[in-house]
Design a protein around this motif. Structure first.
Motif, PDB file in Angstrom:
ATOM      1  N   GLY A 193       5.075  -2.378  -2.026  1.00  0.00           N
ATOM      2  CA  GLY A 193       5.000  -3.129  -0.629  1.00  0.00           C
ATOM      3  C   GLY A 193       5.492  -4.337  -0.906  1.00  0.00           C
ATOM      4  O   GLY A 193       6.774  -4.689  -1.637  1.00  0.00           O
TER       5      GLY A 193
ATOM      6  N   LYS B  42       5.087   1.500  -3.839  1.00  0.00           N
ATOM      7  CA  LYS B  42       3.821   1.239  -3.597  1.00  0.00           C
ATOM      8  C   LYS B  42       3.644   0.069  -3.642  1.00  0.00           C
ATOM      9  O   LYS B  42       2.697  -0.625  -2.988  1.00  0.00           O
ATOM     10  CB  LYS B  42       3.172   2.129  -4.510  1.00  0.00           C
TER      11      LYS B  42
ATOM     12  N   THR C 161       0.044   2.229  -0.120  1.00  0.00           N
ATOM     13  CA  THR C 161       0.926   1.065  -0.923  1.00  0.00           C
ATOM     14  C   THR C 161      -0.513   0.286  -1.517  1.00  0.00           C
ATOM     15  O   THR C 161      -1.400   0.302  -1.069  1.00  0.00           O
ATOM     16  CB  THR C 161       1.511  -0.146   0.261  1.00  0.00           C
TER      17      THR C 161
END
Length: 185
Positions: free
Chosen positions: A138, A136, A84
């Motif tokens: 997050g 990614k 992430t």
């Protein structure tokens, strides 16, 4: 009786010497600052100053080589599908904390060197691409841009560049915690 001599490996040792110089520069600059003598770096790498200057004629070329290695390490981490933006930021913060001599070079407006600018723009592009991927991103807020993140990292870099080696880890942790709160949901 003849004295034993070490064989000169010549050009075959170039890649190994370059890698040793980059490792040594990272350590020497972190411990002694960006103005540390080149002779100290050469000695730490186990090579002569001539070898050092053949690979890195200026401090800037050496700093750029270290910066480039850092970017490659970040790119490798980012290529993992499970990584992430937070993971990448953690690595960047670790790199900044360890490589205080190179902190001023993290933000591209500080130089006109094309190689450094290229690496900095690669970092910016990589972060932007990760932010575009919801998996990614997050817990980074939706309104945070790659430029916002690079500015936060540059702020940390500026602080760490003025922080003594003994306090750097604690200062980095505390300052990044504050900055990170502004980036996360």
């Amino acid at each position: 009786m003849t004295a034993s001599r070490r064989a000169n490996p010549g050009p075959k040792a170039a890649a190994e010497n370059r890698a040793a110089l980059i490792r040594a520069a990272r350590t020497v600059f972190a411990e002694n600052g960006f103005d540390a003598p080149f002779s100290l770096i050469a000695r730490a790498a186990g090579v002569g100053q001539g070898v050092l200057y053949r690979h890195f004629p200026t401090r800037e070329t050496m700093a750029i080589a270290v910066f480039e290695e850092n970017i490659v390490e970040i790119e490798v981490l980012a290529a993992d599908p499970a990584t992430t933006v937070g993971d990448v930021l953690a690595l960047i913060v670790d790199q900044l904390t360890a490589s205080a001599a190179f902190l001023a070079m993290i933000y591209p407006s500080n130089t006109e060197d094309e190689q450094l600018l290229g690496a900095a723009w690669r970092l910016l592009g990589l972060i932007a691409q990760m932010l575009d991927d919801p998996g990614k991103r997050g817990d980074i807020r939706a309104d945070v841009t790659a430029t916002d993140i690079v500015i936060a990292v540059a702020m940390l870099a500026a602080l760490l560049a003025k922080t003594d080696l003994k306090s750097r880890q604690a200062t980095s942790r505390q300052a990044w915690s504050i900055l990170e709160r502004g980036l996360r949901t």
